[in-house]
Scaffold this active site. Structure first.
Site: not given
Ligand code: PGA
Length: 239
Positions: A8-10, A88, A90, A156, A162, A201, A222-223
């Site tokens: 997930n590149w956000k 999600h 966010e 999640e 993150g 994470s 993500g990251g």
């Protein structure tokens, strides 16, 4: 089933970053999916040539209409996307999306022929209060669609996203077992076939442990999904 590795590149990625998706596609890694920002979906579909499945990070609940700035599931499918992430944390936090909104998006995604990754998870306060299972139960009750087909769940924990914090493997196993129980209660035998991802994470260093937990069918990253090197290291850790 090989583990599914979803990136997930956000709100990250410009044209030059398409090279990362091309590298993932060229690696021969199986079961790698990427959700780039909407602006890159078209190019990502082209460079991945089916070797990496491309999806959206969200969709609107309606097919089309007067919703400035929004993107529908039908538009994603039209570009060649094959999946969409909904719910999600966010989006829930930044856009006030509740379980009913999320359910409508799940239904929209399925109607457009997309596989849908439905995200759920507890906050730190909810975990500390001992409410994790109750929160997961309520989120599932409010957002699961009528049919199990094409559905993937992502567990999640909000506090793990993150932050570099990860639940213990026992806590991941317990959450996945609880989710599985709810899915079987809802869909019967079909509930056994729904893949459950862990997210929060995930890194190349912890992926093997997390992917080794019972009923972890893959990871939502993500990251650590932003470069081919990092995501492919996670994919290589899959049992
Ligand atoms: P993270 O994000 O891997 O950067 O923690 C995961 C996610 O939000 O899906």
């Amino acid at each position: 089933m090989p583990a599914l590795i979803v990136g997930n590149w956000k709100m990250n990625g410009l044209g030059e970053d398409i090279a990362e998706i091309a590298a993932m596609a060229g690696s021969g890694a199986r079961s790698v999916w990427i959700a780039p920002p909407f602006t890159l979906v078209d190019r990502a579909v082209i460079v991945s040539a089916g070797a990496v499945k491309i999806g959206g990070q969200d969709c609107h609940a309606k097919d089309k209409g007067a919703h400035t700035g929004c993107v529908s599931a039908a538009m994603l499918a039209d570009l060649g996307a094959t999946f969409v992430i909904v719910g999600h944390s966010e989006r829930r936090r930044d856009n006030g999306e509740g379980d009913a909104d999320v359910r409508a998006k799940v239904t929209a995604g399925r109607s457009a022929g997309l596989e849908v990754i439905l995200c759920i998870g507890e906050t730190r306060e909810q975990r500390d209060a001992g409410d994790t299972n109750a929160v997961l139960t309520a989120q599932l009750a409010g957002s699961l669609p009528d049919e199990a087909e094409g559905l993937i769940i992502a567990y999640e924990p909000v506090w793990a996203i993150g932050t570099g914090l990860v639940p213990t493997l026992d806590d991941v196993a317990a959450a996945h077992a609880h989710i599985r129980g709810r899915l079987v209660a809802r869909y019967g035998a079909a509930g056994h076939g729904i893949r459950i991802l862990y997210g929060g994470s995930v890194t190349p260093a912890n992926a093997a442990d997390l992917l080794g937990v019972a009923d972890v069918g893959g990871v939502l990253v993500g990251g650590a999904s932003l470069t081919a090197q990092s995501l492919l290291a996670i994919a290589a850790a899959a049992p």
